[in-house]
Design a protein around this motif. Structure first.
Motif: not given
Length: 184
Positions: A43-47, A114-122, A144-146, A164-165
């Motif tokens: 979550a902290a990857l995005f402000e 406001r959409v945050l996408c979350v995944d383990d591996w890109v 973004g993608l975290a 992507a972060r």
């Protein structure tokens, strides 16, 4: 006690042989400290504060649920190859390479979200790009993608489009285990 990034590296292994290697992250889920510390780190990857988290099945849904709970927002599971979605006007979907389709219920993501996408591996970014296209079609804001691991080697254009972060890069995991561990 080791920090989160150290625990992620220690719990990661390349498996397989010289022809086919795959990333084994199953030890992450056994470590309660990783389960506790990973959601706030992602979550902290995005402000910007999301109003909803999208997580592609299956590990993205697991991580997405943890991040959504940490943020106090809802989760929308992005289903893979959902036969119901193929015939439903209530779903939005996209086909992605390798004979896969992704979808989620259209009503669960709203134009003001406001959409945050979350995944383990890109790796290629194909799934996340398809998800972003669906979010854009609805008119919601893509934050973004975290993800835990960024393996978008040489795909800076995809990384930028997805914003992507990641906590780790795949290149940084290659040297984590210099000699094979015995299975057990």
């Amino acid at each position: 006690m080791p920090d989160l990034l150290t625990r992620l590296r220690v719990g990661f292994h390349w498996r397989g042989g010289p022809d086919v290697a795959f990333a084994d992250i199953t030890e992450w889920w056994r470590d309660p400290v990783v389960l506790r510390d990973l959601p706030p780190a992602l979550a902290a990857l995005f402000e910007a504060a999301p109003t909803v988290v999208l997580g592609p099945a299956s590990r993205g849904t697991l991580l997405g649920a943890l991040v959504a709970a940490h943020l106090g927002v809802g989760l929308v599971e992005v289903r893979k190859n959902d036969r119901v979605a193929e015939h439903s006007p209530f779903h939005i979907g996209r086909d992605v390479p390798r004979q896969m389709s992704l979808s989620f219920r259209r009503a669960l993501v709203r134009p003001h979200d406001r959409v945050l996408c979350v995944d383990d591996w890109v790796e290629s970014g194909a799934q996340a790009l398809a998800i972003r296209d669906m979010v854009d079609e609805i008119g919601a804001e893509w934050l973004g993608l975290a993800c835990v691991v960024d393996d978008l080697q040489g795909r800076d254009d995809v990384r930028r489009r997805l914003d992507a972060r990641a906590l780790l890069s795949a290149e940084g995991l290659i040297d984590v285990e210099v000699s094979p561990r015995p299975e057990g």
